[in-house]
Design an enzyme around this catalytic site. Structure first.
Site, mmCIF file in Angstrom:
data_model
loop_
_atom_site.group_PDB
_atom_site.id
_atom_site.type_symbol
_atom_site.label_atom_id
_atom_site.label_comp_id
_atom_site.label_asym_id
_atom_site.label_seq_id
_atom_site.Cartn_x
_atom_site.Cartn_y
_atom_site.Cartn_z
ATOM 1 N N TRP A 1 14.612 45.991 8.790
ATOM 2 C CA TRP A 1 14.997 47.401 8.882
ATOM 3 C C TRP A 1 15.453 47.972 7.531
ATOM 4 O O TRP A 1 15.953 49.079 7.484
ATOM 5 C CB TRP A 1 16.126 47.567 9.908
ATOM 6 C CG TRP A 1 15.740 47.107 11.282
ATOM 7 C CD1 TRP A 1 15.093 47.846 12.244
ATOM 8 C CD2 TRP A 1 15.947 45.811 11.853
ATOM 9 N NE1 TRP A 1 14.899 47.086 13.370
ATOM 10 C CE2 TRP A 1 15.407 45.835 13.166
ATOM 11 C CE3 TRP A 1 16.531 44.636 11.400
ATOM 12 C CZ2 TRP A 1 15.443 44.732 14.006
ATOM 13 C CZ3 TRP A 1 16.561 43.525 12.244
ATOM 14 C CH2 TRP A 1 16.025 43.577 13.527
ATOM 15 N N ASP A 2 15.315 47.220 6.445
ATOM 16 C CA ASP A 2 15.739 47.686 5.123
ATOM 17 C C ASP A 2 17.240 47.984 5.098
ATOM 18 O O ASP A 2 17.674 48.964 4.511
ATOM 19 C CB ASP A 2 14.935 48.922 4.695
ATOM 20 C CG ASP A 2 15.070 49.211 3.204
ATOM 21 O OD1 ASP A 2 15.535 48.329 2.467
ATOM 22 O OD2 ASP A 2 14.714 50.328 2.781
ATOM 23 N N TYR A 3 18.022 47.146 5.736
ATOM 24 C CA TYR A 3 19.471 47.305 5.751
ATOM 25 C C TYR A 3 20.131 46.506 4.626
ATOM 26 O O TYR A 3 21.169 45.877 4.815
ATOM 27 C CB TYR A 3 20.039 46.868 7.098
ATOM 28 C CG TYR A 3 19.899 47.879 8.204
ATOM 29 C CD1 TYR A 3 19.898 49.248 7.959
ATOM 30 C CD2 TYR A 3 19.785 47.468 9.528
ATOM 31 C CE1 TYR A 3 19.774 50.173 8.979
ATOM 32 C CE2 TYR A 3 19.666 48.388 10.573
ATOM 33 C CZ TYR A 3 19.667 49.736 10.287
ATOM 34 O OH TYR A 3 19.555 50.651 11.308
#
Length: 835
Positions: free
Chosen positions: A498-500
């Protein structure tokens, strides 16, 4: 009579009826579609009501008035049932219907007699005026209502949370001055502290976060909520670094200056180093490293520089004090802090090539956007590897260099834990590993540097990742600064697709517990969770709950069945519902409701999908990002500004991505613009990624209702919310990029951090309203603002010279935030006669 009946009133009613038909037909049709998707039935009935009203009004029949009144009253009841007295939420539900109501009431005199002068006409007018008043009351409630959680009482700060007692051989002074003790006016870094160590915050601001402990607190208390209204601009300096034609639409400077002694030290978007007199704003020197615009990655960014005093050099020697900066074209440069001349003893005539050992790359793929962190004479630096290009990307290696000689001290290469030096001849650092694009924090006494890591080089697909990548991605890693060995790591997301990545710099504090204070750190995350960790061991001081999360998507065997959630505090909001969709009119709200029902969404950590879009909430820009948090130990408060926006994403099959011309940064045949949105090719994975950041609709507005950003005070000891407010005015935002000029706190997207001063104020810009804000830390009330010449997507600083407190900010603007670009650096202070 015929001529009279075809006058202005006649045609005005016909035009009104036509407008209602134009709106009614798509609302009814869209409403029917929404019902088939399992959504609200309101729009079908509202569309039918508009059409029926319009038909009768076209005929100049008074039934049209009553039909619309019935439709409007139904709308009012439905709107209140869905969202109550929340003015911003009611904008798409009530503004356009209320305007039509006004026009219908004005149309009454032109309708067929005897209605125009009858009791029925009077009754319809009274009903309409009552509905109009109620609608106005609901809509204006935005100005009185706290849009967030109810305000909690401000806690009694109790005893000052003093730093833990120093060990006998401690080398660093406390970051906080003792309670009730003011720093001496005009003080400079103490010459008696250990060589090379950054001074405590006092008169100076010697590191990006204030110090490398990064609490962003100034002990200077001259400016208070009572006198902040007298702040005036005392100087403005312009760097001259504005976008060329080749760099248009790419500038996002994000710079936070340092202040040491009498000088400010800053870097521009293109890495030009400048020293400015901190009292007058006059330029002392500048050094231009000649970075090409080809090197700009996602944006031209230089968040800051680092300052170092070389203990082995005579105070009068060249480069005894020096400024270090990482550049977009991957160099680590050292210049003399007094003259701006390159340090000849550092690397090759003042610079180190950070592409050594990286392997294949092209300009813009591997860049440095954040300042190094200098601990025990070692300058620790990571790099930004442009997202989503290729699994075979440049390495995310983090390296330590001798701050005097520029020699490599160690390299933390995730894929080669047995080698903490340069790669053997003919080899490169492990490619595609998680990188540290943001800013590290450090504990000089423990000799640890804390690295907030990003994700692997392909953010939204993980099945090809190594075991070490899965273990370390999206983690905070504590590394021994003398050896490069990792001591512990704490992962905030498992198997992150999630590109966190961790964007926030940790803040080092002495945390109060029942057994006394514990050396700890505060770690804020993009998904919203805030963690309190023992900084020696990495153990959480609060429970970290493992919760089941949604499964499925394109990688059901890869996703983790659970994720860690902090029991201390979260900035995340409840899951989205259809009722959270927004717009300026019922039409665009209906469009977003249909998109919501068509999308895959099961709450936070919804798995990525390719057959339809999925909703990522929060999006990759927050919770809390690189602006980080600020901590007031004396008041026991933690301040966090944050974003509250989703992304609307889809994994794009490779064939579709190729057909659209989507190609990685190293492939010159790729199209500059494609039919996809913000897209990454993700070469090596079976899918590219299409990201609609913020989930914007064709008007440019966001599909979810405001607030899109807030600022929150958190009780440091308990993690409970003290106050929470929308952050950012609506004045610069509107459909199609047009400003509304509304001075109302809608809560805008924001990037940049807060600082706290001993006077009880939070200074923060960050928002898209191009304002710098002073906020009373006890109440959350904004007590002063000033307009900036560019977007304030940066963090201000505070310092003192000759007994006068200054607030300085470099509002450079930001292409992603769509704020104006500026080359200004601005200083504020109270009038001289007040000092």
């Amino acid at each position: 009579m015929a001529q009279a009946s075809h006058g202005f009133g006649f045609w005005a009613v016909r035009i009104l009826a036509l407008v209602m038909i134009i709106f009614g037909l798509p609302i009814a049709a869209g409403g029917a579609w929404l019902i088939t998707l399992g959504g609200s039935w309101y729009y079908l009935f509202a569309g039918i009501g508009l059409i029926v009203s319009a038909v009768f009004l076209w005929r100049h029949d008074s039934v049209g008035v009553w039909a619309y009144l019935l439709t409007f009253l139904g709308t009012l009841v439905w709107a209140l049932w869905e969202r109550g007295m929340d003015g911003w939420a009611q904008v798409p539900r009530l503004v356009a219907p209320t305007i039509i109501l006004l026009l219908v009431l004005f149309a009454i005199p032109a309708l067929r007699r005897p209605f125009a002068g009858s009791r029925a006409a009077i009754a319809a007018s009274l009903v309409g005026l009552g509905a109009l008043g109620l609608s106005g009351g609901v809509l204006t409630s935005v100005q009185q209502t706290d849009l967030f959680a109810q305000e909690a009482p401000v806690p009694d700060p109790g005893p000052t949370l003093a730093p833990a007692p120093a060990q006998p051989d401690a080398e660093i002074a406390p970051a906080i001055v003792p309670e009730n003790e003011e720093p001496a006016a005009g003080t400079t870094p103490s010459p008696n502290r250990a060589p090379g160590i950054v001074a405590e915050v006092g008169a100076d601001w010697p590191a990006y976060g204030g110090t490398y402990e990064a609490v962003r607190f100034s002990p200077i208390g001259q400016i208070t909520p009572e006198n902040v209204g007298q702040l005036e601009k005392v100087w403005e300096f312009n760097t001259g670094d504005m976008p060329s034609e080749a760099a248009e639409g790419k500038y996002s400077p994000e710079n936070t200056p340092l202040k040491i002694g009498s000088n400010l030290y800053l870097c521009t978007a293109m890495n030009i180093l400048i020293a400015v007199d901190a009292a007058s704003g006059l330029e002392e020197w500048r050094y231009d490293p000649g970075v090409s615009t080809d090197a700009i990655p996602y944006g031209a960014t230089c968040r800051g520089v680092a300052y170092y005093e070389a203990p082995e050099l005579s105070p009068d020697a060249a480069c005894a004090t020096r400024i270090l900066v990482g550049t977009l074209d991957a160099r680590l440069i050292a210049v003399d802090a007094q003259t701006g001349q390159p340090c000849a003893d550092f690397g090759n005539q003042g610079q180190v090539n950070l592409e050594d050992g990286i392997g294949d790359t092209v300009p813009g793929w591997y860049a440095v956007t954040s300042p190094p962190t200098i601990v025990r004479g070692v300058a620790v630096i990571g790099a930004q590897v442009k997202d989503g290009q290729d699994e075979d990307a440049p390495s995310g290696v983090v390296r330590g260099y001798d701050a005097v000689t520029g020699e490599l001290a160690w390299a933390w290469d995730l894929g080669k834990p047995s080698n903490r030096g340069a790669p053997p001849e003919g080899e490169v650092y492990t490619r595609g590993t998680p990188n540290m694009w943001t800013i590290a924090a450090a504990d000089e006494e423990l000799g640890l540097v804390y690295l907030p890591l990003g994700n692997s080089s392909v953010d939204y697909y993980g099945s090809n990742r190594s075991e070490l990548e899965n273990e370390y991605a999206t983690s905070l890693v504590a590394v021994d600064v003398t050896t490069g060995e990792d001591i512990w790591h704490f992962q905030t997301v498992r198997n992150d697709v999630w590109d966190y990545d961790l964007g926030s710099q940790p803040s080092l504090i002495d945390f109060p517990t029942a057994e006394g204070t514990v050396p700890a750190l505060v770690l804020a995350s993009k998904q919203g969770d805030i963690y309190i960790l023992d900084r020696a061991t990495g153990q959480s001081l609060f429970d970290v709950e493992d919760r089941a999360v949604p499964q499925g998507g394109v990688e059901p065997d890869y996703l983790s069945p659970t994720q860690p959630f902090s029991a201390y505090h979260t900035l995340a909001f409840p899951d989205l519902t259809e009722a959270d969709m927004w717009g300026m009119t019922p039409l665009d709200q209906l469009w977003c409701r249909i998109q919501f029902r068509q999308s895959h969404y099961e709450g936070i950590y919804t798995p990525p999908t390719t057959d339809r879009h999925w909703i990522q909430y929060p999006g990759y820009n927050g919770g809390n990002d690189w602006g980080s948090v600020a901590v007031d130990l004396e008041r026991g408060l933690l301040i966090a500004n944050y974003n509250n926006m989703p992304n609307h994403n889809r994994l794009v099959p490779r064939e579709e991505a190729d057909a659209a011309g989507l190609a990685p940064i190293y492939d010159a045949s790729g199209q500059a613009e494609t039919s996809l949105g913000e897209a990454g090719p993700q070469i090596g994975a079976p899918y590219a990624i299409d990201v609609n950041a913020g989930w914007r609709m064709p008007t440019g507005l966001l599909c979810t209702q405001p607030p899109y950003g807030g600022i929150r005070a958190i009780d440091l000891a308990t993690g409970e919310t003290v106050w929470d407010r929308p952050f950012g005015q609506a004045r610069n935002n509107g459909p199609f990029g047009l400003p509304t000029f509304l001075p109302l706190d809608i809560g805008t997207p924001n990037n940049g951090g807060p600082i706290i001063t001993a006077g009880g104020l939070i200074f923060v810009a960050a928002t898209t309203d191009d304002l710098i804000h002073a906020i009373d830390i006890q109440t959350g009330e904004t007590v002063w603002t000033d307009s900036l010449p560019g977007g304030g997507q940066t963090t201000p600083i505070s310092y003192e010279i000759d007994g006068r407190q200054y607030i300085v900010i470099a509002p450079g603007g930001h292409h992603f935030m769509e704020t104006a670009i500026s080359d200004a650096v601005i200083a504020y202070a109270l009038p001289a006669e007040n000092n």
